[in-house]
Write an enzyme that holds these catalytic residues in place. Sequence first.
Site, PDB file in Angstrom:
ATOM      1  N   LYS A 280       0.925  -1.251  -0.005  1.00  0.00           N
ATOM      2  CA  LYS A 280       0.023  -0.101   0.059  1.00  0.00           C
ATOM      3  C   LYS A 280       0.935   1.237  -0.050  1.00  0.00           C
ATOM      4  O   LYS A 280       1.650   1.489   0.864  1.00  0.00           O
ATOM      5  CB  LYS A 280      -0.865   0.137   1.250  1.00  0.00           C
ATOM      6  CG  LYS A 280      -1.627   1.135   1.314  1.00  0.00           C
ATOM      7  CD  LYS A 280      -2.509   1.074   2.573  1.00  0.00           C
ATOM      8  CE  LYS A 280      -3.567   2.507   2.953  1.00  0.00           C
ATOM      9  NZ  LYS A 280      -4.465   2.514   4.057  1.00  0.00           N
ATOM     10  N   ASP A 285      -2.832  10.025   3.973  1.00  0.00           N
ATOM     11  CA  ASP A 285      -4.326   9.566   4.017  1.00  0.00           C
ATOM     12  C   ASP A 285      -4.907  10.729   4.910  1.00  0.00           C
ATOM     13  O   ASP A 285      -5.064  10.462   6.074  1.00  0.00           O
ATOM     14  CB  ASP A 285      -4.560   8.388   4.442  1.00  0.00           C
ATOM     15  CG  ASP A 285      -5.884   7.782   4.623  1.00  0.00           C
ATOM     16  OD1 ASP A 285      -6.521   8.388   3.980  1.00  0.00           O
ATOM     17  OD2 ASP A 285      -6.054   6.599   5.375  1.00  0.00           O
ATOM     18  N   LYS A 292     -10.808  12.435   7.899  1.00  0.00           N
ATOM     19  CA  LYS A 292     -10.420  11.800   9.350  1.00  0.00           C
ATOM     20  C   LYS A 292     -10.417  12.987  10.355  1.00  0.00           C
ATOM     21  O   LYS A 292     -10.202  14.054   9.932  1.00  0.00           O
ATOM     22  CB  LYS A 292      -8.800  11.301   9.493  1.00  0.00           C
ATOM     23  CG  LYS A 292      -8.725  10.094   8.617  1.00  0.00           C
ATOM     24  CD  LYS A 292      -7.250   9.857   8.636  1.00  0.00           C
ATOM     25  CE  LYS A 292      -7.076   8.255   7.820  1.00  0.00           C
ATOM     26  NZ  LYS A 292      -7.826   7.132   8.596  1.00  0.00           N
ATOM     27  N   ASP A 303       1.304   6.213   5.830  1.00  0.00           N
ATOM     28  CA  ASP A 303       0.431   5.117   4.985  1.00  0.00           C
ATOM     29  C   ASP A 303       0.966   4.349   3.979  1.00  0.00           C
ATOM     30  O   ASP A 303       0.299   3.640   3.235  1.00  0.00           O
ATOM     31  CB  ASP A 303      -1.013   5.867   4.784  1.00  0.00           C
ATOM     32  CG  ASP A 303      -2.113   5.024   5.026  1.00  0.00           C
ATOM     33  OD1 ASP A 303      -1.990   3.850   5.650  1.00  0.00           O
ATOM     34  OD2 ASP A 303      -3.255   5.362   4.478  1.00  0.00           O
ATOM     35  N   ASP A 362     -12.366   6.695   3.363  1.00  0.00           N
ATOM     36  CA  ASP A 362     -11.155   6.333   4.115  1.00  0.00           C
ATOM     37  C   ASP A 362     -10.927   5.019   4.098  1.00  0.00           C
ATOM     38  O   ASP A 362      -9.732   4.705   4.579  1.00  0.00           O
ATOM     39  CB  ASP A 362     -11.497   7.151   5.505  1.00  0.00           C
ATOM     40  CG  ASP A 362     -10.255   7.240   6.412  1.00  0.00           C
ATOM     41  OD1 ASP A 362      -9.002   7.066   6.041  1.00  0.00           O
ATOM     42  OD2 ASP A 362     -10.543   7.258   7.587  1.00  0.00           O
ATOM     43  N   GLU A 364      -9.815   3.492   1.845  1.00  0.00           N
ATOM     44  CA  GLU A 364      -8.897   3.685   0.553  1.00  0.00           C
ATOM     45  C   GLU A 364      -7.972   2.589   0.034  1.00  0.00           C
ATOM     46  O   GLU A 364      -7.600   2.233  -1.177  1.00  0.00           O
ATOM     47  CB  GLU A 364      -8.356   5.276   0.329  1.00  0.00           C
ATOM     48  CG  GLU A 364      -7.036   5.282   0.817  1.00  0.00           C
ATOM     49  CD  GLU A 364      -6.684   4.995   2.238  1.00  0.00           C
ATOM     50  OE1 GLU A 364      -7.966   5.140   3.091  1.00  0.00           O
ATOM     51  OE2 GLU A 364      -5.562   4.832   2.672  1.00  0.00           O
ATOM     52  N   ARG A 366      -7.717  -0.704   0.507  1.00  0.00           N
ATOM     53  CA  ARG A 366      -8.200  -1.762  -0.011  1.00  0.00           C
ATOM     54  C   ARG A 366      -8.562  -1.491  -1.592  1.00  0.00           C
ATOM     55  O   ARG A 366      -8.577  -2.445  -2.435  1.00  0.00           O
ATOM     56  CB  ARG A 366      -9.443  -2.286   0.693  1.00  0.00           C
ATOM     57  CG  ARG A 366     -10.582  -1.485   0.668  1.00  0.00           C
ATOM     58  CD  ARG A 366     -11.378  -1.887   1.981  1.00  0.00           C
ATOM     59  NE  ARG A 366     -11.208  -1.252   3.200  1.00  0.00           N
ATOM     60  CZ  ARG A 366     -11.629  -1.408   4.420  1.00  0.00           C
ATOM     61  NH1 ARG A 366     -12.525  -2.130   4.719  1.00  0.00           N
ATOM     62  NH2 ARG A 366     -10.890  -1.002   5.317  1.00  0.00           N
TER      63      ARG A 366
END
Length: 511
Positions: A280, A285, A292, A303, A362, A364, A366
């Site tokens: 990833k 993020d 968030k 992230d 959020d 994101e 996956r």
Amino acid sequence: MSLTGGSSQDKLNVSLAATLPPPAPRDLVSLCVFGSGARDVGLCRAKGALLDAVRELVAAGDFKGEEDDSLLVGANDPKGARRVLLVGMGRHGDDDDTRGLRRAAAVAVRRANEAKARRLFFFMPACSDVARVARALAEGAHLGSYTNDFYQKKEDGGETSLAEFVVVTGDGDERVRAGVAEEAERARVVAESANWARALADEPGGSLPPVEFARRAAAMAGEFGLEVETLDAGEIRARGMGGLWGVGQGSDNPPALIVVRYEPEGFDGGDEELFAFVGKGITFDTGGISIKPAKNMEEMKADMAGGAAVLGALRAVAQLKPRRRVVGVVPSAENMPSGRSIKPGDIVRTFAGYTIEVVDTDAEGRLVLADGIAYAKSLGATRIVDLATLTGSIVVALGDHRAGLFSNDDSWATEVARAAARAGEPVWRMPVSDDYKKKIESDIADFKNYGGRPDATGAALLLSKFAAGTPWVHLDIAATAWLEEPAPHSPAGATGTGVRTLVELVMGDGG
Ligand code: BES
Ligand code: MN
Ligand code: ZN
């Protein structure tokens, strides 16, 4: 001025010696002290007055040998004064537990740096597998030399840092020494690569957008002779990678798909295994439109730690040259809210052809991994491992002592878990099961990206649909990739987790 990689790990030289040299002013001698039960095994290779002095301290109860504890003392040696550093090993008495040794070496290096030592002589504790222990100590030393200060002004030119870490074996056998030297070299390669990945994850989001991340990957690939290819935003869109495109579409910094390949020299057969590592690579993020809360959001610069670990592993593999093909795939994007952002309720069409309803922007990771995993399959991957700071839910489930391991294949899961244990990056198996299918079932698309808690299992189940047909392991490293508070063995920030596991897996030794 270099904006990254300024950490001190490059400067540490790890070597071996049978005995201590005569004392010199900026030397430090280090011994491990084990907690209750096994106190002497750490001291056995030391001799004479030094050993007596340390034994006295331990016998007097001045140092109990708890994990992460250390004590710096002056000790009188007939040949001159020596500074001695005792390092606690806690209950890590057992040979197989290289985790304690790695950590103790890192603690010693950090204490030595504080004490402005130039050379650190570390007595190897009693053990049966000298090479293995030497490797763990050398890894720990390199990992312990990582500093997260590359944005701080150096007042003293960095001249005060530790330059030499010498493992004292107390063993004159040349064959043992040669074997150990080889292990120490492998340790250097692996730990420097982990530190390289750490520096990337510690890099602020503002200086590491996806295209810059790709540039760093390409520079590394050029340095170590890996093939590299980056798909830019246009190609990502043209190839139908709607997950990666959708996450990246709201940012002024375009997404990138980074692909790095290692091929053994003279590779001829196309029918052999191709290991694919998918990381990833969200360079920041914010959560996107499902934004968030502000608290701790700065940590979301890391992230992309999974992506950095994948690249770090390839960096090490390129130097260790195993007879096995490996490809690293890093779907990278910045998850931002804007007038162009993907919205809750939008549906993306992925590279694999499945559609996903975006319930929460959020979730994101996956979405980009779905495309990364499918792309790895299109490259011919026969075995996949993905690494991702994927869910807050795994933090709740396991804390930061274990990464969550999810898999569709028991034997591959076991192989990865064993590699992780050898690397000192333990994992805990979690379920991938259609029991959780409600979390990913959508009324209007093939899947949805969020269906409530427990989310780590839902996320993994979604990824499994894209890995289907290929042995796959997903490591959720949301908790283990980041250290909240400074610890005796490490500064706060990125840990570089995953690099060592992936390298162990590729090298495939140790059973
Ligand atoms: N990057 C986060 C997961 C994360 C959380 C990593 C904490 C490291 C520390 C991920 O993209 C995320 O935002 N997950 C959400 C998903 C949820 C809102 C659907 C989560 O787990 O809270
Ligand atoms: Mn997120
Ligand atoms: Zn994320």
